[in-house]
Design an enzyme around this catalytic site. Structure first.
Site, PDB file in Angstrom:
ATOM      1  N   TYR A 120       5.368  -4.216   9.773  1.00  0.00           N
ATOM      2  CA  TYR A 120       4.115  -3.526   9.475  1.00  0.00           C
ATOM      3  C   TYR A 120       3.631  -2.868  10.765  1.00  0.00           C
ATOM      4  CZ  TYR A 120       3.687  -6.123   5.035  1.00  0.00           C
ATOM      5  OH  TYR A 120       3.885  -6.652   3.780  1.00  0.00           O
TER       6      TYR A 120
ATOM      7  N   GLY B 105      -1.805  -1.312  -7.207  1.00  0.00           N
ATOM      8  CA  GLY B 105      -0.847  -1.004  -8.258  1.00  0.00           C
ATOM      9  C   GLY B 105       0.282  -0.146  -7.719  1.00  0.00           C
TER      10      GLY B 105
HETATM   11  N1  LIG Z   1       6.180  -9.103  -0.024  1.00  0.00           N
HETATM   12  C1  LIG Z   1       6.186  -7.794  -0.120  1.00  0.00           C
HETATM   13  O1  LIG Z   1       7.216  -7.172  -0.376  1.00  0.00           O
HETATM   14  C2  LIG Z   1       4.903  -7.029   0.062  1.00  0.00           C
HETATM   15  C3  LIG Z   1       4.857  -5.681  -0.289  1.00  0.00           C
HETATM   16  C4  LIG Z   1       3.661  -5.007  -0.120  1.00  0.00           C
HETATM   17  C5  LIG Z   1       2.555  -5.663   0.397  1.00  0.00           C
HETATM   18  N2  LIG Z   1       2.630  -6.971   0.754  1.00  0.00           N
HETATM   19  C6  LIG Z   1       1.451  -7.685   1.293  1.00  0.00           C
HETATM   20  O2  LIG Z   1       0.481  -7.706   0.270  1.00  0.00           O
HETATM   21  C7  LIG Z   1      -0.757  -7.195   0.786  1.00  0.00           C
HETATM   22  C8  LIG Z   1      -1.495  -6.514  -0.358  1.00  0.00           C
HETATM   23  O3  LIG Z   1      -0.777  -5.350  -0.755  1.00  0.00           O
HETATM   24  P1  LIG Z   1      -1.333  -3.900  -0.427  1.00  0.00           P
HETATM   25  O4  LIG Z   1      -2.199  -3.931   0.788  1.00  0.00           O
HETATM   26  O5  LIG Z   1      -0.173  -2.997  -0.423  1.00  0.00           O
HETATM   27  O6  LIG Z   1      -2.136  -3.506  -1.737  1.00  0.00           O
HETATM   28  P2  LIG Z   1      -3.524  -3.965  -2.363  1.00  0.00           P
HETATM   29  O7  LIG Z   1      -4.164  -5.054  -1.624  1.00  0.00           O
HETATM   30  O8  LIG Z   1      -3.258  -4.128  -3.794  1.00  0.00           O
HETATM   31  O9  LIG Z   1      -4.390  -2.630  -2.177  1.00  0.00           O
HETATM   32  C9  LIG Z   1      -4.565  -2.030  -0.932  1.00  0.00           C
HETATM   33  C10 LIG Z   1      -4.980  -0.580  -1.149  1.00  0.00           C
HETATM   34  O10 LIG Z   1      -6.176  -0.560  -1.918  1.00  0.00           O
HETATM   35  C11 LIG Z   1      -7.265  -0.086  -1.093  1.00  0.00           C
HETATM   36  N3  LIG Z   1      -8.361  -1.049  -1.264  1.00  0.00           N
HETATM   37  C12 LIG Z   1      -8.441  -2.330  -0.809  1.00  0.00           C
HETATM   38  N4  LIG Z   1      -9.596  -2.896  -1.166  1.00  0.00           N
HETATM   39  C13 LIG Z   1     -10.268  -1.965  -1.894  1.00  0.00           C
HETATM   40  C14 LIG Z   1     -11.529  -1.950  -2.528  1.00  0.00           C
HETATM   41  N5  LIG Z   1     -12.343  -3.017  -2.514  1.00  0.00           N
HETATM   42  N6  LIG Z   1     -11.907  -0.812  -3.168  1.00  0.00           N
HETATM   43  C15 LIG Z   1     -11.105   0.267  -3.203  1.00  0.00           C
HETATM   44  N7  LIG Z   1      -9.905   0.322  -2.598  1.00  0.00           N
HETATM   45  C16 LIG Z   1      -9.486  -0.785  -1.941  1.00  0.00           C
HETATM   46  C17 LIG Z   1      -6.748  -0.051   0.328  1.00  0.00           C
HETATM   47  O11 LIG Z   1      -7.270   1.054   1.050  1.00  0.00           O
HETATM   48  P3  LIG Z   1      -8.413   0.849   2.185  1.00  0.00           P
HETATM   49  O12 LIG Z   1      -7.707   0.398   3.413  1.00  0.00           O
HETATM   50  O13 LIG Z   1      -8.996   2.200   2.304  1.00  0.00           O
HETATM   51  O14 LIG Z   1      -9.360  -0.173   1.651  1.00  0.00           O
HETATM   52  C18 LIG Z   1      -5.247   0.150   0.126  1.00  0.00           C
HETATM   53  O15 LIG Z   1      -4.947   1.522  -0.060  1.00  0.00           O
HETATM   54  C19 LIG Z   1      -0.321  -6.257   1.901  1.00  0.00           C
HETATM   55  O16 LIG Z   1      -1.375  -5.962   2.808  1.00  0.00           O
HETATM   56  C20 LIG Z   1       0.814  -7.044   2.505  1.00  0.00           C
HETATM   57  O17 LIG Z   1       0.308  -8.020   3.414  1.00  0.00           O
HETATM   58  C21 LIG Z   1       3.789  -7.665   0.571  1.00  0.00           C
END
Ligand SMILES: NC(=O)c1ccc[n+]([C@@H]2O[C@H](COP(=O)([O-])OP(=O)(O)OC[C@H]3O[C@@H](n4cnc5c(N)ncnc54)[C@H](OP(=O)(O)O)[C@@H]3O)[C@@H](O)[C@H]2O)c1
Length: 304
Positions: free
Chosen positions: A71, A223
């Site tokens: 990351y 999503g």
């Molecule tokens: N194991 C794996 O393969 C894998 C893959 C992907 C991710 N991950 C982990 O899972 C975590 C979560 O996944 P993710 O970060 O990709 O997706 P997520 O938590 O589902 O969503 C994050 C996205 O939504 C926005 N967001 C967050 N809170 C919000 C809110 N309250 N209102 C509106 N928009 C919001 C964020 O933008 P802003 O920054 O503008 O809020 C970002 O674009 C990652 O950070 C990572 O640590 C693991």
């Protein structure tokens, strides 16, 4: 729903082996990217804001943080930000990282790690986080292949004391069954949300619950490909309606829905935005009704 006195502890706790975490955690993938996905950062990067978000998360009771050495953006790395913002680490902080994928210095993706490459990936995390052991290491898979050789290599590093607990990511129930005779599995991190479930993910979630393994969704808010299609629009409208009924945001409903899938489900929403962080942690106290849970589950069934 506003934060008030809500903290991550309002979601309750779960055991990752001998480590206790609040079920509302934090994911760092978006921290280095101003909200964008990996390798797509286009806006100037605000380092101070990222550090403030991490410190605020801990102030709000978050004690489970997900990260990875891969990351990083041109100007920042999630592990280095964690080290800078939170070191010396609070005693109760659990940092979960993942190995398998790797990126070169320019950000290009490398071939998936072979078993003999995993020690180097573990040591890279240790160096960046400034620790002598890692709390939890997930083996991130890239398909239905056997996990045995790679998981066996990590089990040896666990025996050496470099890793306290092991997990898996992007796996099916068969791969969990294959891992368990090799070493204990404390968590499984899969793509999972109202509209972003792998076809087998409800089964995986259930198997984890039966085995006392934490199920940790990623993309619960963001999503994947949710932005197009009639089914996606209906799903989005249903989430908004439930959100209005609770004076909550759609993101909070998406998080609350995952947490109510079982006591073993942990949330790790990712954000670099302090307001989104506060909003997400406040979802720890949001409880949806049985009817709402069923409606949302049905809408998103096997959409991913
Ligand atoms: N194991 C794996 O393969 C894998 C893959 C992907 C991710 N991950 C982990 O899972 C975590 C979560 O996944 P993710 O970060 O990709 O997706 P997520 O938590 O589902 O969503 C994050 C996205 O939504 C926005 N967001 C967050 N809170 C919000 C809110 N309250 N209102 C509106 N928009 C919001 C964020 O933008 P802003 O920054 O503008 O809020 C970002 O674009 C990652 O950070 C990572 O640590 C693991």
């Amino acid at each position: 729903m506003t934060s008030g006195t809500i903290t991550a502890a309002d979601a309750g706790t779960w055991q990752l082996g001998d480590l206790t975490v609040n079920r509302m955690g934090f994911g760092t993938m978006r921290l280095t990217q101003n909200g964008a996905a990996l390798n797509t950062v286009r806006t100037p990067y605000d380092r101070d804001r990222a550090i403030a978000v991490l410190r605020r998360a801990v102030d709000l009771g978050v004690n489970h943080i997900d990260t990875a050495a891969f990351y990083f953006s041109p100007m920042s790395s999630a592990n280095e930000l964690i080290n800078r913002a939170l070191g010396p680490y609070p005693d109760d902080l659990v940092i979960t990282t993942k190995v398998g994928p790797g990126r070169g210095p320019s950000g290009d993706w490398l071939d998936w790690a072979r078993p003999q490459d995993l020690r180097g990936q573990v040591e890279e995390n240790l160096r960046q986080l400034g620790r002598d052991h890692l709390d939890v290491v997930n083996l991130r898979m890239n398909g239905p292949d056997s996990i045995a050789d790679r998981f066996g290599a990590l089990a040896e590093l666990r025996e050496e004391g470099l890793i306290r607990h092991l997990g898996l990511s992007n796996v099916g129930a068969d791969q969990i069954a294959e891992a368990l005779p090799i070493a204990p599995v404390v968590c499984v991190q899969n793509r999972y949300g109202i509209a972003t479930r792998r076809a087998d993910s409800d089964d995986v979630l259930r198997v984890c619950g039966e085995r006392g393994i934490a199920f940790v969704p990623f993309y619960a808010i963001a999503g994947e490909g949710r932005e197009s299609g009639a089914a996606a629009a209906a799903e989005s409208e249903a989430v908004s309606a439930v959100a209005r009924a609770h004076d909550a945001s759609p993101a909070q409903v998406r998080l609350a829905w995952t947490l109510q899938r079982g006591p073993h489900v942990l949330a790790i929403p990712g954000t670099g935005n302090p307001d989104h962080l506060t909003e997400n942690v406040a979802a720890a106290a949001l409880r949806l009704s049985g009817d709402e849970l069923r409606l949302l589950a049905e809408l998103g069934r096997h959409a991913g």
